[in-house]
Design a protein around this motif. Structure first.
Motif, PDB file in Angstrom:
ATOM      1  N   PHE A 188       0.800  -1.221   0.000  1.00 10.90           N
ATOM      2  CA  PHE A 188       0.000   0.000   0.000  1.00 10.90           C
ATOM      3  C   PHE A 188       0.834   1.274   0.000  1.00 10.90           C
ATOM      4  CE2 PHE A 188       0.209  -1.577   4.370  1.00 10.90           C
ATOM      5  CZ  PHE A 188       0.734  -0.497   5.048  1.00 10.90           C
ATOM      6  N   TRP A 189       2.165   1.170  -0.006  1.00 13.27           N
ATOM      7  CA  TRP A 189       3.011   2.352  -0.025  1.00 13.27           C
ATOM      8  C   TRP A 189       4.282   2.013  -0.804  1.00 13.27           C
ATOM      9  CZ3 TRP A 189       1.306   6.940   1.229  1.00 13.27           C
ATOM     10  CH2 TRP A 189       2.198   8.000   1.284  1.00 13.27           C
ATOM     11  N   SER A 190       4.734   2.916  -1.636  1.00 15.08           N
ATOM     12  CA  SER A 190       5.945   2.633  -2.414  1.00 15.08           C
ATOM     13  C   SER A 190       7.028   3.657  -2.108  1.00 15.08           C
ATOM     14  CB  SER A 190       5.632   2.644  -3.914  1.00 15.08           C
ATOM     15  OG  SER A 190       5.210   3.932  -4.309  1.00 15.08           O
ATOM     16  N   ALA A 191       8.256   3.199  -2.220  1.00 12.52           N
ATOM     17  CA  ALA A 191       9.408   4.080  -2.033  1.00 12.52           C
ATOM     18  C   ALA A 191      10.619   3.413  -2.662  1.00 12.52           C
ATOM     19  CB  ALA A 191       9.670   4.333  -0.555  1.00 12.52           C
ATOM     20  N   SER A 192      11.456   4.222  -3.266  1.00 12.54           N
ATOM     21  CA  SER A 192      12.694   3.700  -3.841  1.00 12.54           C
ATOM     22  C   SER A 192      13.744   3.558  -2.741  1.00 12.54           C
ATOM     23  CB  SER A 192      13.214   4.644  -4.929  1.00 12.54           C
ATOM     24  OG  SER A 192      13.689   5.841  -4.336  1.00 12.54           O
ATOM     25  N   HIS A 193      14.789   2.842  -3.057  1.00 16.86           N
ATOM     26  CA  HIS A 193      15.911   2.660  -2.136  1.00 16.86           C
ATOM     27  C   HIS A 193      16.492   4.027  -1.756  1.00 16.86           C
ATOM     28  CE1 HIS A 193      18.558  -0.289  -0.330  1.00 16.86           C
ATOM     29  NE2 HIS A 193      19.614   0.396  -0.723  1.00 16.86           N
TER      30      HIS A 193
ATOM     31  N   PRO B 152      -5.977  10.241   9.498  1.00 16.05           N
ATOM     32  CA  PRO B 152      -5.460  10.666   8.180  1.00 16.05           C
ATOM     33  C   PRO B 152      -6.615  10.935   7.212  1.00 16.05           C
ATOM     34  CG  PRO B 152      -5.369   8.289   8.345  1.00 16.05           C
ATOM     35  CD  PRO B 152      -5.883   8.791   9.670  1.00 16.05           C
ATOM     36  N   PRO B 153      -6.372  11.781   6.225  1.00 13.28           N
ATOM     37  CA  PRO B 153      -7.412  11.993   5.199  1.00 13.28           C
ATOM     38  C   PRO B 153      -7.502  10.751   4.311  1.00 13.28           C
ATOM     39  CG  PRO B 153      -5.408  13.152   4.606  1.00 13.28           C
ATOM     40  CD  PRO B 153      -5.180  12.570   5.973  1.00 13.28           C
ATOM     41  N   ALA B 154      -8.671  10.521   3.750  1.00 16.81           N
ATOM     42  CA  ALA B 154      -8.835   9.410   2.800  1.00 16.81           C
ATOM     43  C   ALA B 154      -7.967   9.689   1.579  1.00 16.81           C
ATOM     44  CB  ALA B 154     -10.291   9.264   2.395  1.00 16.81           C
ATOM     45  N   GLN B 155      -7.277   8.681   1.118  1.00 17.04           N
ATOM     46  CA  GLN B 155      -6.381   8.831  -0.031  1.00 17.04           C
ATOM     47  C   GLN B 155      -7.115   8.429  -1.305  1.00 17.04           C
ATOM     48  OE1 GLN B 155      -3.299   9.986   0.532  1.00 17.04           O
ATOM     49  NE2 GLN B 155      -2.764  10.036  -1.608  1.00 17.04           N
ATOM     50  N   LYS B 156      -6.994   9.237  -2.321  1.00 18.43           N
ATOM     51  CA  LYS B 156      -7.573   8.895  -3.614  1.00 18.43           C
ATOM     52  C   LYS B 156      -6.608   8.006  -4.379  1.00 18.43           C
ATOM     53  CE  LYS B 156     -10.451  12.896  -4.005  1.00 18.43           C
ATOM     54  NZ  LYS B 156     -11.379  13.458  -4.922  1.00 18.43           N
ATOM     55  N   ILE B 157      -7.148   7.235  -5.275  1.00 23.38           N
ATOM     56  CA  ILE B 157      -6.332   6.348  -6.104  1.00 23.38           C
ATOM     57  C   ILE B 157      -5.470   7.183  -7.042  1.00 23.38           C
ATOM     58  CG2 ILE B 157      -6.378   4.611  -7.932  1.00 23.38           C
ATOM     59  CD1 ILE B 157      -9.007   3.618  -6.769  1.00 23.38           C
ATOM     60  N   ARG B 158      -4.196   6.835  -7.152  1.00 28.44           N
ATOM     61  CA  ARG B 158      -3.291   7.444  -8.130  1.00 28.44           C
ATOM     62  C   ARG B 158      -2.718   6.285  -8.933  1.00 28.44           C
ATOM     63  NH1 ARG B 158       0.436  12.150  -5.936  1.00 28.44           N
ATOM     64  NH2 ARG B 158       1.317  11.583  -7.922  1.00 28.44           N
ATOM     65  N   GLU B 159      -3.325   6.005 -10.060  1.00 28.71           N
ATOM     66  CA  GLU B 159      -2.960   4.837 -10.843  1.00 28.71           C
ATOM     67  C   GLU B 159      -2.709   5.255 -12.294  1.00 28.71           C
ATOM     68  OE1 GLU B 159      -1.796   1.507 -11.986  1.00 28.71           O
ATOM     69  OE2 GLU B 159      -2.491   1.526  -9.909  1.00 28.71           O
TER      70      GLU B 159
ATOM     71  N   PHE C  51      -2.078   3.629 -14.965  1.00 23.96           N
ATOM     72  CA  PHE C  51      -2.799   2.826 -15.958  1.00 23.96           C
ATOM     73  C   PHE C  51      -4.210   3.361 -16.192  1.00 23.96           C
ATOM     74  CE2 PHE C  51      -5.749  -0.769 -16.744  1.00 23.96           C
ATOM     75  CZ  PHE C  51      -5.383  -1.017 -18.057  1.00 23.96           C
ATOM     76  N   LEU C  52      -4.860   3.841 -15.149  1.00 26.53           N
ATOM     77  CA  LEU C  52      -6.218   4.348 -15.319  1.00 26.53           C
ATOM     78  C   LEU C  52      -6.238   5.634 -16.142  1.00 26.53           C
ATOM     79  CD1 LEU C  52      -7.771   3.561 -11.826  1.00 26.53           C
ATOM     80  CD2 LEU C  52      -7.924   2.246 -13.961  1.00 26.53           C
ATOM     81  N   ILE C  53      -5.194   6.441 -16.045  1.00 28.84           N
ATOM     82  CA  ILE C  53      -5.092   7.628 -16.908  1.00 28.84           C
ATOM     83  C   ILE C  53      -4.930   7.183 -18.365  1.00 28.84           C
ATOM     84  CG2 ILE C  53      -3.664   9.650 -17.489  1.00 28.84           C
ATOM     85  CD1 ILE C  53      -5.289  10.081 -14.991  1.00 28.84           C
ATOM     86  N   GLN C  54      -4.089   6.174 -18.582  1.00 23.45           N
ATOM     87  CA  GLN C  54      -3.915   5.653 -19.939  1.00 23.45           C
ATOM     88  C   GLN C  54      -5.228   5.102 -20.476  1.00 23.45           C
ATOM     89  OE1 GLN C  54      -0.646   2.919 -19.227  1.00 23.45           O
ATOM     90  NE2 GLN C  54       0.765   4.337 -20.248  1.00 23.45           N
ATOM     91  N   LEU C  55      -5.948   4.383 -19.643  1.00 24.52           N
ATOM     92  CA  LEU C  55      -7.221   3.823 -20.070  1.00 24.52           C
ATOM     93  C   LEU C  55      -8.239   4.927 -20.337  1.00 24.52           C
ATOM     94  CD1 LEU C  55      -8.129   0.952 -20.571  1.00 24.52           C
ATOM     95  CD2 LEU C  55      -9.137   0.940 -18.298  1.00 24.52           C
TER      96      LEU C  55
END
Length: 181
Positions: free
Chosen positions: A32-37, A87-94, A96-100
């Motif tokens: 549910f959370w991403s981060a680079s090294h 915390p505030p509700a987080q909206k989807i940031r995807e 692929f959905l923009i591409q679609l």
């Protein structure tokens, strides 16, 4: 939420090096959370500079010293204060959905390929999460009890992937119908 609290949370469970932290991150909160090294290391340094983390050096034969990070009392208090705030509700940031959303620029075959690629990725993620879940279910019962809430986030990740898969399969069926672009 920011990466800082994910880092504080993981180091609250167990001290570790940046490498240890990244591996732990990938096996837990990455669903549910991403981060680079690089982001992880920058955050470790920032938290250390702010006095929220201690850092001790562990000598290694033939290698640079290994830095082991742990929470300070101040870091634990910052985590405790943060976890009590709604915390505030987080909206989807995807992406692929923009591409679609701009999918009218795709042929039917291109759209089917794009959906199939996403479907394959989500199936792989589901398999990974189910494997992690099996490890949790076979772990020490005391740890299961202590980290019961953390486990619920993995279960939500499993349900989210199942939903993506169901949606992707419906999309492929719809794209296979003759009246769809």
């Amino acid at each position: 939420m920011s990466l800082r609290y994910a880092v504080l949370t993981l180091l609250d469970i167990e001290p570790g090096s940046g490498y240890d932290l990244k591996r732990r991150f990938e096996r837990s909160v990455s669903h549910f959370w991403s981060a680079s090294h690089q982001q992880m290391y920058r955050e470790l340094h920032r938290l250390h500079d702010e006095g929220l983390l201690d850092c001790t050096e562990q000598p290694q034969a033939g290698k640079p010293d290994k830095k082991i990070y742990s929470l300070t009392d101040r870091g634990r208090e910052a985590l405790r204060a943060w976890v009590q705030q709604p915390p505030p509700a987080q909206k989807i940031r995807e992406p692929f959905l923009i591409q679609l959303f701009a999918g009218h620029h795709l042929s039917r075959e291109q759209a089917q390929d794009a959906v199939q690629r996403q479907l394959d990725q989500h199936r792989a993620l589901l398999d990974s999460y189910l494997e992690q879940n099996e490890k949790v279910l076979h772990s020490d019962p005391k740890l299961q009890e202590q980290y019961w809430l953390a486990h619920q986030t993995l279960l939500l990740g499993i349900e989210a992937e199942r939903t993506w898969i169901e949606w992707g399969e419906k999309m492929l069926r719809k794209l296979g119908e003759p009246d769809k672009q």
